[in-house]
Design a protein around this motif. Structure first.
Motif, short mmCIF file in Angstrom:
data_model
loop_
_atom_site.label_atom_id
_atom_site.label_comp_id
_atom_site.label_asym_id
_atom_site.label_seq_id
_atom_site.Cartn_x
_atom_site.Cartn_y
_atom_site.Cartn_z
N ARG A 106 1.98 -10.22 5.44
CA ARG A 106 2.83 -9.21 5.40
C ARG A 106 2.38 -7.84 4.68
NH1 ARG A 106 9.09 -9.62 2.56
NH2 ARG A 106 9.47 -7.21 2.37
N LEU A 107 2.88 -6.85 5.24
CA LEU A 107 2.59 -5.41 4.72
C LEU A 107 3.82 -4.84 4.29
CD1 LEU A 107 0.22 -3.00 4.38
CD2 LEU A 107 0.91 -2.58 6.90
N ASP A 108 3.88 -4.25 3.17
CA ASP A 108 5.00 -3.30 2.76
C ASP A 108 4.05 -1.98 2.11
OD1 ASP A 108 7.91 -4.62 1.99
OD2 ASP A 108 6.18 -5.93 2.33
N THR A 109 4.61 -0.72 2.67
CA THR A 109 4.04 0.40 2.75
C THR A 109 5.17 1.67 2.01
OG1 THR A 109 4.71 1.49 4.86
CG2 THR A 109 2.40 0.47 4.55
N ALA A 110 4.56 2.35 1.28
CA ALA A 110 5.38 3.22 0.47
C ALA A 110 5.01 4.70 0.42
CB ALA A 110 5.67 3.00 -1.12
N PHE A 111 5.19 5.50 1.46
CA PHE A 111 4.50 6.72 1.67
C PHE A 111 5.47 7.96 0.87
CE2 PHE A 111 2.61 4.27 4.83
CZ PHE A 111 1.43 4.62 4.65
N ALA A 113 13.11 12.71 1.68
CA ALA A 113 13.13 13.49 0.49
C ALA A 113 13.20 12.60 -0.83
CB ALA A 113 14.81 13.92 0.69
N GLU A 114 13.60 11.63 -0.99
CA GLU A 114 13.31 10.88 -2.18
C GLU A 114 12.14 10.07 -2.33
OE1 GLU A 114 15.94 7.47 -4.86
OE2 GLU A 114 16.82 8.22 -3.05
N LYS A 115 11.58 10.28 -3.25
CA LYS A 115 9.97 9.49 -3.10
C LYS A 115 10.33 8.12 -3.35
CE LYS A 115 7.44 13.71 -4.89
NZ LYS A 115 6.67 14.03 -5.97
N VAL A 116 9.45 7.39 -2.61
CA VAL A 116 9.44 5.83 -2.76
C VAL A 116 7.76 5.50 -3.18
CG1 VAL A 116 9.78 3.82 -1.47
CG2 VAL A 116 11.09 5.82 -0.92
N TYR A 117 7.83 4.65 -4.10
CA TYR A 117 6.49 4.02 -4.56
C TYR A 117 6.45 2.26 -4.46
CZ TYR A 117 6.28 8.70 -6.83
OH TYR A 117 6.42 9.90 -6.70
N VAL A 118 5.12 1.93 -4.46
CA VAL A 118 5.18 0.53 -4.21
C VAL A 118 5.89 -0.19 -5.16
CG1 VAL A 118 2.77 0.47 -3.37
CG2 VAL A 118 3.07 0.72 -5.74
N GLN A 119 6.20 0.11 -6.33
CA GLN A 119 7.25 -0.87 -7.38
C GLN A 119 8.65 -0.68 -6.79
OE1 GLN A 119 5.41 2.00 -8.37
NE2 GLN A 119 6.75 3.38 -9.37
N ASP A 120 8.89 0.22 -6.02
CA ASP A 120 10.32 0.21 -5.18
C ASP A 120 10.28 -0.97 -4.35
OD1 ASP A 120 11.07 2.48 -6.89
OD2 ASP A 120 10.10 3.83 -5.69
N PHE A 127 0.76 -1.16 0.15
CA PHE A 127 0.16 0.09 0.00
C PHE A 127 0.86 1.20 -0.01
CE2 PHE A 127 -1.93 3.53 2.35
CZ PHE A 127 -3.13 3.63 1.45
N GLY A 128 0.49 2.29 -0.75
CA GLY A 128 1.05 3.50 -0.68
C GLY A 128 0.40 4.72 -0.77
#
Length: 576
Positions: A490-495, A500-507, A464-465
């Protein structure tokens, strides 16, 4: 097995086939493949249409070869598939040896053996082919190895949305043009359907049947023009009586919950919306969408009427027949939008003005609840669309209608839009990997509620992001309770804006590539929901890359692996 008293039956060591007096039916459990069953349906239909005796002991008429008909569909949300299956049943009743197949199961090289092909396809994203049509499209565009289709007759029905401008029905247009380039004969012009596709699709099928019924398989048919202009008359009034609730007859569902999910300092306005389905009889599955009938903003309507200097009480025709005062017509029945307020160059009447407008269409939202957990309700996760253009404030018609203008307890029309391609795994022990940033969380909240209600033992992994964890973690408490209980493995989040560096679900996918690959190898189903133009494409690229890296595969082998995931229904997307 059909019900009722059969007129006759054929016995088989395994199966008994019951033939009704109107339409012959071979059960799907019969020991035949799809094409054989379709041929038998067509043969039996032909016998009954000629009044042949089918009583036991009667001489069996000589078998007559029925013309083959392939109805192939490219479908992202299920509309094209539903139309294709409906057409397949009609084809069998008309005496064709018809089979219905997704384009992912059609090999371009086998088209040379077909007599007639009808293609029904949608378009998604930025003019892209549906997921199940990608491999077929690639196959008929390979330089030097594309089949020659000189003996094939075909026609295309394209589904789309005119709001997408130049990419409207682009997938259907491409397939139509490519078939012609490969030498196939177009027997009926392509029809391009807007979102209200039922009537154009009916007119297209009627035209196709007329040509096919008049043109035996051995007859040469002159090519038809590429596209037909479809003129649709207003439908006749339906007969009185209680009908099932549907797009044409939506259920008036009262709004029972309107809860803002974002924190006070969020840049977004996302709502948890719940409707009561009490007394409706509506049934939905997780993965389905809910169609919502919106109304336009009264202030926008008033501004338009004032700018054009029209009489709000003037009676004007409605899109589906009948008439209403202009103000009501613009608020409930026609698509309108805010504008700069410049007076038109010449005066128009109220009737002329509405004649230039499109019919107000329902909006589809991924259902965010399981009916097993909420028997008399349906939930949505809706992001309110608000923006400025040229100094003028604009808002999404339905999202702001739900957030701002529909009072609690008041009803609006709703209907269930089935999406058979987007379901929890049929095997409850299979793992699920769900990628749903922002409002893309909606169907996965439903998936997790469903698996919790049914006691499914399969592992569940959620990506989720959103922008900020503190303000934009939608359904935070429920998700963390599932994580605590072990229901969410399991839960992986991307806010994206918490650093400073944007992080997304694909990352996050790439960071967890090794374990994600292990889950896929264990048979996990991979789901994506959300933005089609960027997120879904970035996630797809990441999926290809991690398969290539972790599986030690070439780029072509990774592409083939993903294609197999799609073909076996283990990779599904609900994107918009």
């Amino acid at each position: 097995m059909p019900t009722g008293t059969p007129d006759a039956c054929f016995s088989h060591p395994v199966t008994t086939f019951f033939i009704m007096s109107s339409v012959p039916l071979i059960p799907e459990s019969a020991p035949f493949n799809t094409e054989q069953r379709a041929w038998l349906n067509g043969f039996l239909a032909g016998l009954l249409s000629r009044g042949e005796s089918m009583t036991p002991g009667a001489p069996v008429p000589a078998l007559q070869e029925k013309p083959r008909l392939l109805i192939a569909f490219g479908s992202q949300s299920g509309n094209a598939e539903s139309l294709a299956k409906r057409l397949g049943k009609e084809a069998s009743s008309r005496g064709f040896a018809a089979r219905v197949a997704g384009l992912d199961s059609v090999q371009p090289s086998t088209l040379t053996a077909e007599q007639n092909v009808l293609v029904i396809t949608s378009t998604w994203g930025e003019g892209d082919m549906p997921d199940n049509a990608e491999s077929f499209w690639s196959g008929i565009n390979q330089n030097g190895s594309s089949p020659t289709l000189g003996g094939l007759k075909y026609s295309v029905l394209a589904l789309g949305d005119k709001n997408y401008g130049d990419t409207f029905c682009l997938a259907g247009r491409k397939l139509d043009e490519r078939f012609a380039e490969l030498g196939a004969t177009r027997i009926h012009p392509r029809v391009d359907c807007d979102v209200d596709f039922d009537e154009p699709a009916k007119l297209w099928s009627e035209g196709v049947w007329k040509v096919l019924n008049e043109s035996p398989a051995t007859t040469t048919t002159a090519p038809a023009p590429a596209i037909a202009e479809v003129s649709i008359a207003a439908p006749a009034a339906e007969a009185t009586g209680v009908a099932a609730y549907s797009k044409k007859n939506p259920f008036p569902a009262p709004l029972v919950t309107n809860l803002k999910l974002n924190g006070a300092n969020s840049a977004k306005d996302t709502r948890h919306i719940a409707f009561s389905l009490e007394g409706s009889g509506l049934v939905y599955e997780t993965g389905d969408a809910l169609g919502v009938i919106p109304q336009n903003c009264p202030e926008v309507v008033a501004g338009i009427i004032a700018t054009y200097e029209l009489d709000p009480a003037a009676l004007v025709p409605l899109p589906d027949g009948g008439e209403a005062p202009l103000q009501e017509a613009l608020q409930k029945y026609y698509e309108v939008r805010n504008f700069l307020g410049r007076k038109p160059p010449q005066a128009v009447s109220a009737a002329e003005f509405v004649g230039s407008l499109r019919k107000l269409q329902p909006r589809l939202y991924s259902i965010a609840s399981s009916q097993k957990a909420h028997p008399n309700e349906v939930h949505l996760c809706v992001g309110s669309v608000r923006y400025e253009q040229d100094g003028i404030a604009h808002g999404g018609v339905c999202s702001t209608f739900l957030a701002d203008r529909l009072p609690l307890g008041e009803p609006t029309g709703v209907f269930v839009h089935t999406a058979k391609h987007f379901r929890v795994p049929a095997n409850p022990d299979m793992p699920m990997i769900m990628v749903g940033p922002g409002t893309g969380i909606a169907p996965f909240r439903a998936f997790l509620e469903e698996r919790e209600a049914t006691g499914a033992k399969g592992k569940n992994w959620l990506f989720f992001g959103d922008q900020k964890r503190k303000h934009d973690f939608l359904y935070d408490e429920q998700i963390h309770q599932w994580l605590k209980d072990g229901h969410l493995t399991r839960l992986d989040t991307a806010f994206s804006r918490d650093q400073a560096e944007k992080v997304y679900v694909q990352d996050r996918m790439m960071q967890a590539a090794s374990e994600l690959w292990q889950w896929l190898e264990e048979g996990a189903h991979f789901y994506v929901c959300g933005d089609a133009s960027r997120m879904a494409k970035d996630v797809d690229a990441a999926l290809h890359m991690l398969i290539q890296q972790q599986g030690h595969k070439s780029a072509d082998e990774a592409t083939a692996y993903v294609a197999d995931l799609k073909k076996t229904k283990r990779y599904a997307r609900d994107v918009y």
